[in-house]
Design an enzyme around this catalytic site. Structure first.
Site, PDB file in Angstrom:
ATOM      1  N   HIS A 272       1.928   6.756   2.963  1.00 25.05           N
ATOM      2  CA  HIS A 272       1.221   8.024   2.840  1.00 25.05           C
ATOM      3  C   HIS A 272       1.686   9.060   3.869  1.00 25.05           C
ATOM      4  CE1 HIS A 272      -1.362   7.221   6.238  1.00 25.05           C
ATOM      5  NE2 HIS A 272      -1.670   6.033   5.733  1.00 25.05           N
TER       6      HIS A 272
ATOM      7  N   HIS B 133       2.079   8.301   7.517  1.00 29.35           N
ATOM      8  CA  HIS B 133       3.296   7.574   7.849  1.00 29.35           C
ATOM      9  C   HIS B 133       4.496   8.516   7.873  1.00 29.35           C
ATOM     10  CE1 HIS B 133       0.903   4.071   6.117  1.00 29.35           C
ATOM     11  NE2 HIS B 133       0.984   3.857   7.408  1.00 29.35           N
TER      12      HIS B 133
ATOM     13  N   LYS C 258       0.862  -1.192   0.000  1.00 23.19           N
ATOM     14  CA  LYS C 258       0.000   0.000   0.000  1.00 23.19           C
ATOM     15  C   LYS C 258       0.892   1.233   0.000  1.00 23.19           C
ATOM     16  CE  LYS C 258      -3.936  -1.810   2.509  1.00 23.19           C
ATOM     17  NZ  LYS C 258      -4.448  -1.826   3.867  1.00 23.19           N
TER      18      LYS C 258
END
Ligand code: ARG
Length: 456
Positions: free
Chosen positions: A18, A21, A15
């Site tokens: 983003h 994070h 994933k």
């Protein structure tokens, strides 16, 4: 010599890495540096999201269409596409969903093929995350993610059962909690373990392995309830109170674009690597317009661009939502990273021009009796206290605000007091003060994870 464990960054395999994070990485990284600088024994853990039922789906998608996607070249984007496609198919066809569940079951049981593919996803994703870490200069002591705990959960389930805390609830196993908290889900009705079970196993492991006095978790405030539940459940594992009392969640706010929330669901997700490269690009163009003959432009652009993003993230109390606005964070006169970097470089260049070699023996402190110098001395004297309070409140913004204050005070000193003067004693004292300011500004920025260029 206390042991501190910091769990931060923790993006999810397959994933996108983003902006949330990024906040976790930057806040956790600053805490890591500061604890270490103060002499604690610190372990930085990247608790990767590398386990869970979604891997059953990804494996199924890869089995079916893997050849159509270039996951070696562009792992996260391609895996995301596969994930969306298989999810859609699952919605149409119950039997596919069953296959996915089987895959995850096989993965949990150590099936060779499933493990091989899972490992490939993990390696490729990590390689991509590594690009962001190397731009930020962040390193971890451990990359044990959720998968690492897959064989350590039966013990947790056993302990909770023996403590008489595991209860059946509509086919699932839960631990009921006080304080009006919803129960902690330990095993789902389909038999699989949860994010919380893995966190409990991680607490047990970290207590044994690192004998932590404090275990810090840096995530967005969306996980406040999760950690409350996990920490409350951990009390039933029979661990020494030292450990259960040492668990600390450090939540932070959302990142808001000028236009609203950055989120996956609204499709407004910004890729971190792109974002950091954009920051570098914007700094480069500021350099081109202000100081085109600067040496090492590439290096300066990188330090200033990345520094601006990090400082913006750390300069307000973490729980506040952060506004992401390029004009604000790259403003050289604002309360920004570039401003503090610039002040540091300016102090450095004063020292260089004077060919100053610092020696405290040459300093007559009586010569620093003007208001500006006195103010700076007080601020410098406070540096250690500031670092202590960062660790008490787990709040790196305290250091960031301190650096702004010091930089502003130095600018005022620089404007009001002539550093280079005819009076050698005054000059030496002022140069020494300049040297101390430069040292503390640079050290402070480094602790926040920001580098200072030679020239700007
Ligand atoms: N992977 C999680 C996420 O993206 C964060 C993990 C935080 N650490 C933990 N021990 N739960 O939300």
């Amino acid at each position: 010599p206390k042991n501190i464990v910091i769990d931060y960054s923790a993006p999810n395999i397959a994933k996108p890495f983003h902006i949330g994070h990024l906040r976790s990485t930057v806040i956790g990284g600053a805490l890591y540096n500061i604890y270490k600088f103060l002499g604690y024994n610190v372990t930085g853990i990247n608790h990767l999201g590398d386990w869970g039922t979604q891997f059953g789906k990804l494996i199924e998608g890869y089995k079916r269409w893997g050849k159509e996607y270039n996951i070696e070249e562009n792992p996260i984007d391609e895996l995301t596409k596969i994930y969306i496609r298989i999810n859609n198919l699952c919605k149409e066809d119950e039997s596919v969903l069953e296959e996915c569940r089987n895959n995850f079951k096989k993965l949990e049981d150590g099936d060779e093929y499933c493990t091989k593919i899972w490992k490939k996803f993990r390696d490729l994703s990590l390689k991509e995350f590594q690009k962001v870490y190397s731009i930020l200069g962040v390193k971890f002591d451990s990359l044990n993610g959720e998968a690492f705990y897959s064989d350590k959960m039966p013990e947790i389930v056993e302990l909770l059962k023996n403590a008489g805390k595991l209860e059946d609830s509509e086919g699932a196993k839960v631990v009921k909690l006080n304080d009006n908290m919803p129960p902690c889900l330990i095993i789902k009705s389909n038999g699989s373990t949860t994010y919380a079970t893995r966190d409990l196993a991680a607490i047990m492991y970290r207590a044994r392995k690192y004998d932590f006095d404090k275990a810090i978790y840096v995530t967005s405030y969306e996980q406040i309830l999760h950690f409350k539940q996990v920490f409350a459940t951990a009390k039933y594992l029979g661990l020494d109170e030292k450990y259960t009392n040492g668990l600390v969640h450090v939540p932070f706010g959302m990142v808001l674009l000028k236009t609203g929330k950055m989120s996956t669901r609204e499709g407004k997700v910004i890729k971190l690597e792109d974002l950091l490269n954009e920051a570098i690009e914007k700094s480069r163009s500021i350099i081109e317009s202000k100081n085109p003959s600067l040496e090492n432009k590439e290096d300066v652009a990188k330090k200033v661009g990345v520094g601006a993003v990090i400082f913006n993230d750390l300069s307000n109390s973490r729980i506040k939502d952060e506004i992401f606005d390029w004009d604000i964070m790259l403003n050289f006169n604002g309360e920004t990273g570039p401003y503090v970097q610039y002040t540091t470089v300016r102090a450095k260049s004063v020292l260089e021009k004077a060919a100053y070699i610092p020696d405290i023996k040459d300093v007559n402190a009586q010569k620093l009796n003007d208001k500006d110098s006195q103010n700076i001395i007080n601020i410098l004297y406070n540096f250690n206290n500031i670092l202590q309070s960062v660790t008490v409140k787990e709040e790196p913004s305290i250091l960031a605000r301190y650096l702004i204050n010091l930089a502003q005070s130095f600018s005022s000193f620089y404007n009001n007091c002539h550093i280079i003067t005819d009076d050698k004693e005054v000059q030496d004292a002022r140069l020494y003060l300049t040297y101390m300011v430069q040292t503390v500004l640079e050290k402070g920025l480094n602790l926040l994870g920001i580098q200072v260029p030679e020239k700007m």
